[in-house]
Scaffold this motif. Structure first.
Motif, PDB file in Angstrom:
ATOM      1  N   SER A  78      -5.874   1.293   5.009  1.00  0.00           N
ATOM      2  CA  SER A  78      -5.988   0.907   3.597  1.00  0.00           C
ATOM      3  C   SER A  78      -5.994  -0.607   3.418  1.00  0.00           C
ATOM      4  O   SER A  78      -6.440  -1.101   2.385  1.00  0.00           O
ATOM      5  N   GLN A  79      -5.525  -1.340   4.402  1.00  0.00           N
ATOM      6  CA  GLN A  79      -5.524  -2.801   4.331  1.00  0.00           C
ATOM      7  C   GLN A  79      -6.879  -3.409   4.677  1.00  0.00           C
ATOM      8  O   GLN A  79      -7.150  -4.549   4.364  1.00  0.00           O
ATOM      9  N   HIS A  80      -7.722  -2.616   5.340  1.00  0.00           N
ATOM     10  CA  HIS A  80      -9.054  -3.106   5.716  1.00  0.00           C
ATOM     11  C   HIS A  80      -9.933  -3.163   4.475  1.00  0.00           C
ATOM     12  O   HIS A  80      -9.999  -2.219   3.709  1.00  0.00           O
ATOM     13  N   LYS A  81     -10.601  -4.254   4.261  1.00  0.00           N
ATOM     14  CA  LYS A  81     -11.457  -4.427   3.089  1.00  0.00           C
ATOM     15  C   LYS A  81     -12.918  -4.317   3.479  1.00  0.00           C
ATOM     16  O   LYS A  81     -13.323  -4.739   4.568  1.00  0.00           O
ATOM     17  N   PHE A  82     -13.707  -3.768   2.582  1.00  0.00           N
ATOM     18  CA  PHE A  82     -15.128  -3.563   2.810  1.00  0.00           C
ATOM     19  C   PHE A  82     -15.931  -4.346   1.783  1.00  0.00           C
ATOM     20  O   PHE A  82     -15.465  -4.614   0.684  1.00  0.00           O
ATOM     21  N   SER A  83     -17.170  -4.642   2.124  1.00  0.00           N
ATOM     22  CA  SER A  83     -18.023  -5.442   1.249  1.00  0.00           C
ATOM     23  C   SER A  83     -18.778  -4.612   0.228  1.00  0.00           C
ATOM     24  O   SER A  83     -19.418  -5.152  -0.666  1.00  0.00           O
ATOM     25  N   PRO A  91     -25.511   2.103  -0.952  1.00  0.00           N
ATOM     26  CA  PRO A  91     -24.186   1.522  -1.206  1.00  0.00           C
ATOM     27  C   PRO A  91     -24.202   0.558  -2.392  1.00  0.00           C
ATOM     28  O   PRO A  91     -25.253   0.045  -2.778  1.00  0.00           O
ATOM     29  N   PHE A  92     -23.021   0.344  -2.950  1.00  0.00           N
ATOM     30  CA  PHE A  92     -22.861  -0.483  -4.138  1.00  0.00           C
ATOM     31  C   PHE A  92     -22.026  -1.710  -3.806  1.00  0.00           C
ATOM     32  O   PHE A  92     -20.942  -1.588  -3.247  1.00  0.00           O
ATOM     33  N   THR A  93     -22.527  -2.876  -4.139  1.00  0.00           N
ATOM     34  CA  THR A  93     -21.772  -4.107  -3.879  1.00  0.00           C
ATOM     35  C   THR A  93     -20.906  -4.505  -5.067  1.00  0.00           C
ATOM     36  O   THR A  93     -20.129  -5.442  -4.973  1.00  0.00           O
ATOM     37  N   ARG A  94     -21.061  -3.783  -6.168  1.00  0.00           N
ATOM     38  CA  ARG A  94     -20.237  -4.046  -7.347  1.00  0.00           C
ATOM     39  C   ARG A  94     -19.625  -2.734  -7.828  1.00  0.00           C
ATOM     40  O   ARG A  94     -20.314  -1.707  -7.882  1.00  0.00           O
ATOM     41  N   ALA A  95     -18.347  -2.770  -8.180  1.00  0.00           N
ATOM     42  CA  ALA A  95     -17.660  -1.580  -8.688  1.00  0.00           C
ATOM     43  C   ALA A  95     -18.336  -1.067  -9.953  1.00  0.00           C
ATOM     44  O   ALA A  95     -18.478   0.144 -10.150  1.00  0.00           O
ATOM     45  N   ARG A  96     -18.764  -1.978 -10.790  1.00  0.00           N
ATOM     46  CA  ARG A  96     -19.424  -1.609 -12.045  1.00  0.00           C
ATOM     47  C   ARG A  96     -20.693  -0.775 -11.759  1.00  0.00           C
ATOM     48  O   ARG A  96     -20.942   0.229 -12.412  1.00  0.00           O
ATOM     49  N   ASP A 155     -11.794 -12.274  -7.668  1.00  0.00           N
ATOM     50  CA  ASP A 155     -10.390 -12.251  -7.260  1.00  0.00           C
ATOM     51  C   ASP A 155     -10.333 -11.807  -5.798  1.00  0.00           C
ATOM     52  O   ASP A 155     -10.748 -10.699  -5.473  1.00  0.00           O
ATOM     53  N   PRO A 156      -9.828 -12.642  -4.891  1.00  0.00           N
ATOM     54  CA  PRO A 156      -9.852 -12.288  -3.465  1.00  0.00           C
ATOM     55  C   PRO A 156      -9.033 -11.038  -3.139  1.00  0.00           C
ATOM     56  O   PRO A 156      -9.294 -10.378  -2.149  1.00  0.00           O
ATOM     57  N   ASP A 157      -8.046 -10.695  -3.965  1.00  0.00           N
ATOM     58  CA  ASP A 157      -7.248  -9.500  -3.702  1.00  0.00           C
ATOM     59  C   ASP A 157      -7.870  -8.243  -4.284  1.00  0.00           C
ATOM     60  O   ASP A 157      -7.600  -7.144  -3.826  1.00  0.00           O
ATOM     61  N   LEU A 158      -8.683  -8.382  -5.311  1.00  0.00           N
ATOM     62  CA  LEU A 158      -9.237  -7.210  -5.976  1.00  0.00           C
ATOM     63  C   LEU A 158     -10.703  -6.968  -5.677  1.00  0.00           C
ATOM     64  O   LEU A 158     -11.175  -5.840  -5.773  1.00  0.00           O
ATOM     65  N   SER A 159     -11.449  -7.984  -5.337  1.00  0.00           N
ATOM     66  CA  SER A 159     -12.894  -7.826  -5.151  1.00  0.00           C
ATOM     67  C   SER A 159     -13.273  -6.948  -3.960  1.00  0.00           C
ATOM     68  O   SER A 159     -14.119  -6.080  -4.107  1.00  0.00           O
ATOM     69  N   PRO A 160     -12.686  -7.135  -2.776  1.00  0.00           N
ATOM     70  CA  PRO A 160     -13.090  -6.277  -1.658  1.00  0.00           C
ATOM     71  C   PRO A 160     -12.675  -4.831  -1.915  1.00  0.00           C
ATOM     72  O   PRO A 160     -11.704  -4.567  -2.600  1.00  0.00           O
ATOM     73  N   PHE A 161     -13.432  -3.904  -1.368  1.00  0.00           N
ATOM     74  CA  PHE A 161     -13.139  -2.486  -1.546  1.00  0.00           C
ATOM     75  C   PHE A 161     -12.339  -1.986  -0.361  1.00  0.00           C
ATOM     76  O   PHE A 161     -12.568  -2.382   0.771  1.00  0.00           O
ATOM     77  N   SER A 162     -11.393  -1.090  -0.618  1.00  0.00           N
ATOM     78  CA  SER A 162     -10.636  -0.484   0.478  1.00  0.00           C
ATOM     79  C   SER A 162     -11.127   0.943   0.669  1.00  0.00           C
ATOM     80  O   SER A 162     -11.841   1.491  -0.169  1.00  0.00           O
ATOM     81  N   ILE A 163     -10.719   1.534   1.758  1.00  0.00           N
ATOM     82  CA  ILE A 163     -11.209   2.869   2.090  1.00  0.00           C
ATOM     83  C   ILE A 163     -10.543   3.904   1.179  1.00  0.00           C
ATOM     84  O   ILE A 163      -9.374   3.786   0.832  1.00  0.00           O
ATOM     85  N   ASP A 164     -11.316   4.892   0.778  1.00  0.00           N
ATOM     86  CA  ASP A 164     -10.836   5.984  -0.062  1.00  0.00           C
ATOM     87  C   ASP A 164     -10.481   7.144   0.861  1.00  0.00           C
ATOM     88  O   ASP A 164     -11.350   7.690   1.531  1.00  0.00           O
ATOM     89  N   MET A 165      -9.227   7.502   0.891  1.00  0.00           N
ATOM     90  CA  MET A 165      -8.784   8.537   1.812  1.00  0.00           C
ATOM     91  C   MET A 165      -8.383   9.815   1.087  1.00  0.00           C
ATOM     92  O   MET A 165      -7.653  10.628   1.630  1.00  0.00           O
ATOM     93  N   HIS A 166      -8.864  10.021  -0.140  1.00  0.00           N
ATOM     94  CA  HIS A 166      -8.421  11.189  -0.891  1.00  0.00           C
ATOM     95  C   HIS A 166      -8.905  12.506  -0.301  1.00  0.00           C
ATOM     96  O   HIS A 166      -8.320  13.541  -0.562  1.00  0.00           O
ATOM     97  N   GLU A 167      -9.949  12.483   0.494  1.00  0.00           N
ATOM     98  CA  GLU A 167     -10.434  13.711   1.109  1.00  0.00           C
ATOM     99  C   GLU A 167      -9.905  13.890   2.536  1.00  0.00           C
ATOM    100  O   GLU A 167     -10.273  14.831   3.219  1.00  0.00           O
TER     101      GLU A 167
END
Length: 170
Positions: free
Chosen positions: A28-33, A70-75, A136-148
């Motif tokens: 979960s600490q690994h960030k993705f682009s 893939p999406f580079t923006r959450a929006r 925001d360097p803490d919020l911009s990168p995406f983390s892995i979704d492990m809900h499944e």
């Protein structure tokens, strides 16, 4: 994890659970682009490609021309999810247009209208989320979704049932 592992002593089960928790925390600490699914490439590396989550393929969605990233923006990802639901509801309505009863067509149209209304609300909310995609360097990168992620997805060593192994170790 094999159901036979439930017969392991409690201490051994605790070791496995702790190992899974450490692994999940590190992952979960690994960030993705980008937002998407991980694919292996020919050089034993990984890249982010289109999403393969069931939410993009079940209930007739596999046949639809959806933006799966893939999406580079959450929006962009959120808008693609909104459009996915609208397209799916519209496809459901058009499937039985000529051969369905009038009551079924009315119910389908009501369902489509409810989905569109809900997705309009979601779209309005996404537009109002001013913090999305900020630099925001803490919020911009995406983390892995492990809900499944499920316990059945972990492979335990036959030689040492306290160790989780990868497919490469088998």
């Amino acid at each position: 994890m094999d159901s036979a592992l439930l017969d392991l002593p409690q201490e051994t089960q605790d070791v496995l659970v702790a190992q899974i928790a450490r692994w999940a925390h590190r992952l979960s600490q690994h960030k993705f682009s980008a937002i998407g699914s991980l694919y292996a490439d020919s050089e034993d590396g990984y890249y982010i490609g289109p999403i393969v989550s069931p939410r993009f393929f079940t209930e007739g969605r596999a046949e639809l021309r959806l933006n799966r990233g893939p999406f580079t923006r959450a929006r962009d990802y959120l808008f693609a999810c909104i459009q996915r639901e609208i397209d799916c509801a519209s496809a459901l309505l058009s499937q039985g247009e000529s051969s369905s009863s009038l009551e079924y067509r009315r119910e389908s149209e009501q369902y489509r209208a409810e989905v569109e209304s809900t997705m309009k609300l979601m779209s309005d909310l996404v537009h109002k989320c001013t913090g999305l995609d900020k630099e925001d360097p803490d919020l911009s990168p995406f983390s892995i979704d492990m809900h499944e992620l499920d316990l059945k997805d972990f492979i335990v060593s036959k030689d040492d049932p306290t160790q989780i192994v990868s497919e490469l170790d088998i």
